[in-house]
Design a protein around this motif. Structure first.
Motif, mmCIF file in Angstrom:
data_model
loop_
_atom_site.group_PDB
_atom_site.id
_atom_site.type_symbol
_atom_site.label_atom_id
_atom_site.label_comp_id
_atom_site.label_asym_id
_atom_site.label_seq_id
_atom_site.Cartn_x
_atom_site.Cartn_y
_atom_site.Cartn_z
ATOM 1 N N ARG A 4 65.744 0.725 -28.026
ATOM 2 C CA ARG A 4 66.793 -0.189 -27.580
ATOM 3 C C ARG A 4 66.527 -0.602 -26.136
ATOM 4 N NH1 ARG A 4 71.968 3.538 -29.456
ATOM 5 N NH2 ARG A 4 71.924 3.036 -31.694
ATOM 6 N N TYR A 5 66.653 -1.905 -25.869
ATOM 7 C CA TYR A 5 66.361 -2.418 -24.535
ATOM 8 C C TYR A 5 67.426 -3.411 -24.094
ATOM 9 C CZ TYR A 5 61.948 -0.079 -25.123
ATOM 10 O OH TYR A 5 61.014 0.892 -25.320
ATOM 11 N N ILE A 6 67.581 -3.522 -22.761
ATOM 12 C CA ILE A 6 68.531 -4.468 -22.183
ATOM 13 C C ILE A 6 67.800 -5.338 -21.166
ATOM 14 C CG2 ILE A 6 70.604 -4.743 -20.773
ATOM 15 C CD1 ILE A 6 71.637 -2.112 -21.886
ATOM 16 N N ASP A 7 67.897 -6.647 -21.349
ATOM 17 C CA ASP A 7 67.448 -7.611 -20.350
ATOM 18 C C ASP A 7 68.706 -8.042 -19.606
ATOM 19 O OD1 ASP A 7 66.564 -9.699 -18.820
ATOM 20 O OD2 ASP A 7 65.546 -10.770 -20.437
ATOM 21 N N GLY A 8 68.943 -7.458 -18.436
ATOM 22 C CA GLY A 8 70.195 -7.661 -17.724
ATOM 23 C C GLY A 8 70.321 -9.005 -17.038
ATOM 24 N N THR A 9 69.229 -9.765 -16.977
ATOM 25 C CA THR A 9 69.232 -11.090 -16.356
ATOM 26 C C THR A 9 68.476 -12.032 -17.284
ATOM 27 O OG1 THR A 9 67.337 -10.305 -15.063
ATOM 28 C CG2 THR A 9 69.471 -10.347 -13.953
ATOM 29 N N PHE A 10 69.094 -12.412 -18.383
ATOM 30 C CA PHE A 10 68.412 -13.146 -19.449
ATOM 31 C C PHE A 10 67.824 -14.469 -18.978
ATOM 32 C CE2 PHE A 10 68.573 -16.353 -22.829
ATOM 33 C CZ PHE A 10 67.685 -15.792 -23.735
ATOM 34 N N GLY A 11 68.577 -15.242 -18.193
ATOM 35 C CA GLY A 11 68.072 -16.518 -17.686
ATOM 36 C C GLY A 11 67.766 -17.492 -18.805
ATOM 37 N N ARG A 12 66.492 -17.862 -18.938
ATOM 38 C CA ARG A 12 66.057 -18.721 -20.031
ATOM 39 C C ARG A 12 65.236 -17.949 -21.058
ATOM 40 N NH1 ARG A 12 69.503 -20.859 -17.911
ATOM 41 N NH2 ARG A 12 69.707 -23.016 -17.203
ATOM 42 N N GLY A 13 65.256 -16.628 -20.943
ATOM 43 C CA GLY A 13 64.659 -15.794 -21.978
ATOM 44 C C GLY A 13 63.179 -15.525 -21.851
ATOM 45 N N GLY A 14 62.604 -15.759 -20.663
ATOM 46 C CA GLY A 14 61.174 -15.519 -20.498
ATOM 47 C C GLY A 14 60.781 -14.080 -20.769
ATOM 48 N N ASP A 42 73.865 -12.073 -19.229
ATOM 49 C CA ASP A 42 73.766 -13.055 -18.145
ATOM 50 C C ASP A 42 75.146 -13.587 -17.798
ATOM 51 O OD1 ASP A 42 70.983 -14.685 -17.119
ATOM 52 O OD2 ASP A 42 72.916 -15.526 -16.542
ATOM 53 N N LYS A 43 75.337 -13.899 -16.511
ATOM 54 C CA LYS A 43 76.585 -14.481 -16.023
ATOM 55 C C LYS A 43 76.724 -15.958 -16.403
ATOM 56 C CE LYS A 43 77.024 -11.923 -11.622
ATOM 57 N NZ LYS A 43 77.064 -12.125 -10.153
ATOM 58 N N ASP A 44 75.587 -16.635 -16.482
ATOM 59 C CA ASP A 44 75.553 -18.085 -16.548
ATOM 60 C C ASP A 44 75.829 -18.592 -17.968
ATOM 61 O OD1 ASP A 44 74.961 -20.784 -16.425
ATOM 62 O OD2 ASP A 44 73.198 -20.515 -15.163
ATOM 63 N N PRO A 45 76.892 -19.391 -18.165
ATOM 64 C CA PRO A 45 77.164 -19.917 -19.508
ATOM 65 C C PRO A 45 76.000 -20.721 -20.084
ATOM 66 C CG PRO A 45 79.069 -20.243 -18.086
ATOM 67 C CD PRO A 45 77.949 -19.766 -17.208
ATOM 68 N N GLU A 46 75.245 -21.408 -19.224
ATOM 69 C CA GLU A 46 74.087 -22.161 -19.716
ATOM 70 C C GLU A 46 73.021 -21.206 -20.253
ATOM 71 O OE1 GLU A 46 71.762 -25.458 -20.707
ATOM 72 O OE2 GLU A 46 73.888 -25.299 -20.173
ATOM 73 N N ALA A 47 72.804 -20.083 -19.575
ATOM 74 C CA ALA A 47 71.864 -19.081 -20.064
ATOM 75 C C ALA A 47 72.330 -18.508 -21.404
ATOM 76 C CB ALA A 47 71.706 -17.955 -19.040
ATOM 77 N N ILE A 48 73.631 -18.333 -21.545
ATOM 78 C CA ILE A 48 74.172 -17.797 -22.800
ATOM 79 C C ILE A 48 73.880 -18.743 -23.956
ATOM 80 C CG2 ILE A 48 76.279 -17.129 -24.012
ATOM 81 C CD1 ILE A 48 75.249 -15.137 -21.896
ATOM 82 N N ARG A 49 73.914 -20.047 -23.704
ATOM 83 C CA ARG A 49 73.583 -21.011 -24.763
ATOM 84 C C ARG A 49 72.138 -20.834 -25.216
ATOM 85 N NH1 ARG A 49 77.626 -24.122 -22.162
ATOM 86 N NH2 ARG A 49 76.283 -24.895 -20.502
ATOM 87 N N GLY A 83 78.218 -11.926 -19.216
ATOM 88 C CA GLY A 83 78.786 -11.087 -18.172
ATOM 89 C C GLY A 83 77.728 -10.687 -17.177
ATOM 90 N N SER A 84 78.147 -9.986 -16.148
ATOM 91 C CA SER A 84 77.225 -9.481 -15.132
ATOM 92 C C SER A 84 76.522 -8.227 -15.629
ATOM 93 C CB SER A 84 77.991 -9.153 -13.853
ATOM 94 O OG SER A 84 77.190 -8.424 -12.957
ATOM 95 N N PHE A 85 75.304 -7.999 -15.134
ATOM 96 C CA PHE A 85 74.632 -6.746 -15.497
ATOM 97 C C PHE A 85 75.358 -5.539 -14.909
ATOM 98 C CE2 PHE A 85 71.967 -8.438 -11.904
ATOM 99 C CZ PHE A 85 72.311 -7.502 -10.942
#
Length: 328
Positions: free
Chosen positions: A35-45, A64-71, A88-90
């Motif tokens: 199990r892993y967590i990417d706490g700052t997803f961004g654009r998924g790189g 991720d905090k950013d609604p655009e990143a969530i999309r 949400g925030s990491f």
């Protein structure tokens, strides 16, 4: 404190190659079925490469905090059932993990890629940069208040000066704060160009290698997004979540955040500091953590390809497995 990336296009969507991408994922993944967590997803790189490394039983949670990143995250979740995304925030990753029924001590790796991302910085509508005019927003999470403009147009002069000095290390912080308060009495600050021009007038000595508004923009952005507070909470949450043998990988881009990461990891790896004179040797003090490597930086080729990568520093902490603890 910018997360660098190189833009490409795939399937009609903009993707971004994150800085230290291969090295980070290689150091993060110790159990492909884990199990892993990417706490700052961004654009998924990072997330896409992590998924490419995981076994079919592996799971990845993006935060991720950013609604655009969530999309972007929702699109990836629809493509790969091993991935889920959490808005949400990491700093709240314990709650994010709990939403997937992952208790503390059950996560094999956590990745944090700190700072504002290139897509955020390059979009004038987000208000992070003084390079192009846009609304003075600076919020990573646009569903929360206040924006930079709302705060600057209402905060006390003393508080503005303190933020710019403490988080931007700007020696002309008082002059800048005074001019902000004078300016808003005539016309409210609403755009990045207004603020950048105001700071340029307030700073008497210019650095020929740096725009005079650089430190001020950085300070306000860090404050508005509670970046250093979230970092301290996020590090603690990540460590609580780590399973034996699990790793915390953190990439930072500024001395303020790297200092916090360095000290936190160092102190955990050193273990409790006992009073001098006790009949105990360092080898007898057990600590469940170890530093995996020295601080790592982007290589010359990566910096040539993306100049923003020059300030990147990656640090890795591991919770020792039971076998390793007994070997000490």
């Amino acid at each position: 404190m910018t997360r660098p990336s190189d833009s490409t296009v795939a399937g009609g969507q903009s993707l971004h190659r994150s800085v230290l991408l291969d090295q980070a994922v290689e150091l993060l993944i110790t159990e492909p079925a884990g199990r892993y967590i990417d706490g700052t997803f961004g654009r998924g790189g990072h997330s896409r490469l992590i998924l490419g490394t995981l076994a079919k039983e592996g799971r990845l949670l993006g935060v991720d905090k950013d609604p655009e990143a969530i999309r972007f995250g929702e699109t990836l979740a629809a493509e790969d059932g091993r991935f889920v995304v959490y808005h949400g925030s990491f700093a709240d990753m314990t709650a994010a993990a709990a939403s997937e029924n992952w208790p503390e001590g059950s996560v094999n790796g956590v990745l944090l890629d700190l700072g504002v991302s290139s897509p955020q910085l390059d979009d004038p509508a987000r208000g992070f940069s003084f390079m192009k005019d846009g609304p003075l927003d600076m919020r990573m999470d646009t569903t929360r208040s206040p924006s930079a403009a709302e705060w600057l147009n209402s905060a006390d002069e003393k508080d503005i000066a303190e933020v710019i000095w403490r988080l931007g290390e700007e020696r002309f912080s008082r002059r800048i704060a005074r001019l902000i308060v004078m300016q808003r009495q005539e016309t409210p600050l609403e755009t990045t160009r207004q603020l950048a021009e105001l700071v340029s007038r307030a700073v008497p000595k210019k650095d020929k290698h740096k725009h005079p508004a650089t430190r001020t923009f950085q300070a306000i952005r860090i404050f508005i997004n509670r970046e250093l507070d979230d970092l301290e909470s996020g590090l603690e949450a990540a460590v609580r979540l780590l399973a034996p043998g699990g790793r915390l990988v953190v990439i930072s881009f500024h001395s303020l955040e790297d200092r916090i990461v360095k000290r936190y990891m160092r102190d955990l790896a050193k273990g409790p500091q006992l009073p001098r004179g006790l009949p105990v040797t360092a080898s007898e003090i057990e600590t469940p953590f170890r530093l995996v490597s020295k601080a790592l930086k982007a290589n010359e080729q990566e910096i040539r390809d993306n100049v923003r990568a020059r300030s990147a520093v990656m640090r890795v902490l591991e919770r020792r497995s039971d076998d390793r603890s007994r070997e000490q």
